[in-house]
Design a protein around this motif. Structure first.
Motif, mmCIF file in Angstrom:
data_model
loop_
_atom_site.group_PDB
_atom_site.id
_atom_site.type_symbol
_atom_site.label_atom_id
_atom_site.label_comp_id
_atom_site.label_asym_id
_atom_site.label_seq_id
_atom_site.Cartn_x
_atom_site.Cartn_y
_atom_site.Cartn_z
ATOM 1 N N ILE A 148 -20.619 6.378 -7.448
ATOM 2 C CA ILE A 148 -19.774 7.036 -6.438
ATOM 3 C C ILE A 148 -19.399 6.053 -5.342
ATOM 4 C CG2 ILE A 148 -19.767 8.791 -4.609
ATOM 5 C CD1 ILE A 148 -21.488 10.512 -6.546
ATOM 6 N N TRP A 149 -20.375 5.293 -4.860
ATOM 7 C CA TRP A 149 -20.148 4.315 -3.799
ATOM 8 C C TRP A 149 -19.135 3.255 -4.232
ATOM 9 C CZ3 TRP A 149 -21.172 4.267 1.182
ATOM 10 C CH2 TRP A 149 -21.162 3.068 1.877
ATOM 11 N N LEU A 150 -19.294 2.724 -5.429
ATOM 12 C CA LEU A 150 -18.391 1.677 -5.919
ATOM 13 C C LEU A 150 -16.999 2.236 -6.234
ATOM 14 C CD1 LEU A 150 -20.884 -0.328 -8.148
ATOM 15 C CD2 LEU A 150 -19.991 -0.967 -5.906
ATOM 16 N N THR A 151 -16.929 3.471 -6.725
ATOM 17 C CA THR A 151 -15.630 4.102 -6.971
ATOM 18 C C THR A 151 -14.881 4.295 -5.657
ATOM 19 O OG1 THR A 151 -16.456 5.212 -8.944
ATOM 20 C CG2 THR A 151 -14.474 6.137 -7.925
ATOM 21 N N PHE A 152 -15.580 4.769 -4.627
ATOM 22 C CA PHE A 152 -14.958 4.949 -3.317
ATOM 23 C C PHE A 152 -14.473 3.605 -2.770
ATOM 24 C CE2 PHE A 152 -15.358 5.236 1.360
ATOM 25 C CZ PHE A 152 -14.358 6.168 1.583
ATOM 26 N N GLY A 153 -15.283 2.559 -2.923
ATOM 27 C CA GLY A 153 -14.875 1.224 -2.485
ATOM 28 C C GLY A 153 -13.646 0.734 -3.238
ATOM 29 N N GLY A 154 -13.592 0.990 -4.530
ATOM 30 C CA GLY A 154 -12.426 0.614 -5.324
ATOM 31 C C GLY A 154 -11.179 1.358 -4.899
ATOM 32 N N MET A 155 -11.333 2.624 -4.547
ATOM 33 C CA MET A 155 -10.192 3.403 -4.066
ATOM 34 C C MET A 155 -9.686 2.851 -2.735
ATOM 35 S SD MET A 155 -11.528 7.191 -5.218
ATOM 36 C CE MET A 155 -10.516 8.059 -4.053
ATOM 37 N N LEU A 156 -10.601 2.453 -1.863
ATOM 38 C CA LEU A 156 -10.196 1.842 -0.595
ATOM 39 C C LEU A 156 -9.456 0.526 -0.831
ATOM 40 C CD1 LEU A 156 -13.220 2.423 1.809
ATOM 41 C CD2 LEU A 156 -10.930 3.404 1.975
ATOM 42 N N LEU A 157 -9.934 -0.270 -1.780
ATOM 43 C CA LEU A 157 -9.239 -1.517 -2.110
ATOM 44 C C LEU A 157 -7.834 -1.245 -2.638
ATOM 45 C CD1 LEU A 157 -12.069 -3.586 -3.794
ATOM 46 C CD2 LEU A 157 -10.853 -4.163 -1.707
ATOM 47 N N GLY A 158 -7.700 -0.247 -3.497
ATOM 48 C CA GLY A 158 -6.385 0.111 -4.021
ATOM 49 C C GLY A 158 -5.451 0.588 -2.928
ATOM 50 N N PHE A 159 -5.968 1.408 -2.023
ATOM 51 C CA PHE A 159 -5.156 1.887 -0.909
ATOM 52 C C PHE A 159 -4.717 0.710 -0.033
ATOM 53 C CE2 PHE A 159 -4.867 3.325 3.518
ATOM 54 C CZ PHE A 159 -3.831 4.234 3.397
ATOM 55 N N GLY A 160 -5.653 -0.198 0.237
ATOM 56 C CA GLY A 160 -5.324 -1.372 1.053
ATOM 57 C C GLY A 160 -4.291 -2.263 0.393
ATOM 58 N N ALA A 161 -4.401 -2.437 -0.924
ATOM 59 C CA ALA A 161 -3.423 -3.255 -1.647
ATOM 60 C C ALA A 161 -2.043 -2.615 -1.588
ATOM 61 C CB ALA A 161 -3.858 -3.442 -3.099
ATOM 62 N N ARG A 162 -2.004 -1.320 -1.722
ATOM 63 C CA ARG A 162 -0.718 -0.608 -1.659
ATOM 64 C C ARG A 162 -0.138 -0.697 -0.247
ATOM 65 N NH1 ARG A 162 3.731 0.695 -4.026
ATOM 66 N NH2 ARG A 162 4.451 2.770 -3.585
ATOM 67 N N LEU A 163 -0.993 -0.543 0.754
ATOM 68 C CA LEU A 163 -0.558 -0.604 2.141
ATOM 69 C C LEU A 163 -0.064 -2.003 2.511
ATOM 70 C CD1 LEU A 163 -0.463 1.083 4.781
ATOM 71 C CD2 LEU A 163 -2.728 0.181 5.292
ATOM 72 N N ALA A 164 -0.762 -3.038 2.017
ATOM 73 C CA ALA A 164 -0.398 -4.427 2.333
ATOM 74 C C ALA A 164 0.743 -4.949 1.474
ATOM 75 C CB ALA A 164 -1.615 -5.333 2.153
ATOM 76 N N GLY A 165 1.119 -4.226 0.443
ATOM 77 C CA GLY A 165 2.220 -4.651 -0.410
ATOM 78 C C GLY A 165 1.794 -5.587 -1.529
ATOM 79 N N ALA A 166 0.520 -5.887 -1.623
ATOM 80 C CA ALA A 166 -0.009 -6.729 -2.707
ATOM 81 C C ALA A 166 -1.528 -6.760 -2.598
ATOM 82 C CB ALA A 166 0.543 -8.143 -2.630
ATOM 83 N N CYS A 167 -2.157 -7.169 -3.677
ATOM 84 C CA CYS A 167 -3.608 -7.308 -3.682
ATOM 85 C C CYS A 167 -4.000 -8.691 -3.153
ATOM 86 C CB CYS A 167 -4.139 -7.095 -5.097
ATOM 87 S SG CYS A 167 -3.466 -8.250 -6.311
ATOM 88 N N THR A 168 -5.281 -8.972 -3.115
ATOM 89 C CA THR A 168 -5.727 -10.281 -2.634
ATOM 90 C C THR A 168 -5.187 -11.409 -3.496
ATOM 91 O OG1 THR A 168 -7.781 -9.960 -3.863
ATOM 92 C CG2 THR A 168 -7.831 -9.457 -1.538
ATOM 93 N N THR A 169 -5.085 -11.184 -4.795
ATOM 94 C CA THR A 169 -4.512 -12.194 -5.672
ATOM 95 C C THR A 169 -3.065 -12.464 -5.300
ATOM 96 O OG1 THR A 169 -5.910 -11.422 -7.478
ATOM 97 C CG2 THR A 169 -4.041 -12.795 -8.080
ATOM 98 N N GLY A 170 -2.323 -11.392 -5.125
ATOM 99 C CA GLY A 170 -0.914 -11.527 -4.798
ATOM 100 C C GLY A 170 -0.683 -12.230 -3.472
ATOM 101 N N HIS A 171 -1.476 -11.890 -2.462
ATOM 102 C CA HIS A 171 -1.293 -12.501 -1.144
ATOM 103 C C HIS A 171 -1.903 -13.896 -1.060
ATOM 104 C CE1 HIS A 171 0.828 -9.613 1.232
ATOM 105 N NE2 HIS A 171 -0.024 -8.633 0.954
ATOM 106 N N ALA A 172 -3.214 -13.985 -1.318
ATOM 107 C CA ALA A 172 -3.912 -15.246 -1.067
ATOM 108 C C ALA A 172 -3.521 -16.351 -2.045
ATOM 109 C CB ALA A 172 -5.419 -15.019 -1.105
#
Length: 162
Positions: free
Chosen positions: A106-130
């Motif tokens: 549950i903890w890791l799924t919630f963390g993954g959802m936050l990462l997905g939301f952040g990637a969508r909000l930022a317009g790209a994931c860490t791979t795409g940006h960095a």
């Protein structure tokens, strides 16, 4: 048993060459978040959010890039000289994660959802940006990369005190 690990500089060169090769062959920057969006779009095709844009197209290069990541890891594990087995051992993270498998999931799924939301909000994931945005000297991506690394350093210090 000795484990062979690539030198950091050699891995960096390999990743950089991949980013350039991917852009040269495909004509689009590498990144994963659009592929995740495509999978979500396919699974949630009745939701209005996923009926627009490239989320409705399952046959695009980013989706195949996304599939290749775990597939490449699996091939690497199966062809390794080391014995390979499935494990839920989280190494140093076991100190801070809940101990039961269900709570950990549950903890890791919630963390993954936050990462997905952040990637969508930022317009790209860490791979795409960095990696990609950094290689293209894109100012917003360079700033995002700095924020990612600083956040990781602060979080690691808060969690582990190192």
């Amino acid at each position: 048993m000795e484990i062979t690990v690539w030198a950091g500089w050699l891995s960096g060169i390999a990743i950089g060459l991949f980013v350039i090769l991917h852009f040269w062959l495909i004509g689009k920057p590498a990144g994963c978040s659009t592929g995740y969006g495509n999978v979500c779009g396919y699974l949630c095709k009745n939701m209005r959010y996923f009926k627009e844009g490239e989320y409705k197209n399952l046959n695009n290069i980013k989706l195949w890039f996304l599939i290749g990541i775990p597939l490449g890891g699996l091939i690497s594990g199966l062809t390794s000289e080391q014995p390979w087995h499935l494990s839920f051992d989280m190494g140093m993270y076991d100190e801070i994660l809940p101990q039961s498998a269900a709570a950990k999931a549950i903890w890791l799924t919630f963390g993954g959802m936050l990462l997905g939301f952040g990637a969508r909000l930022a317009g790209a994931c860490t791979t795409g940006h960095a990696l990609v945005g950094g290689a293209m000297l894109n100012p917003p991506s360079l700033l995002a990369g700095v924020v990612f690394f600083m956040s990781a350093m602060i979080t690691t210090h808060l969690l582990f005190g190192t």
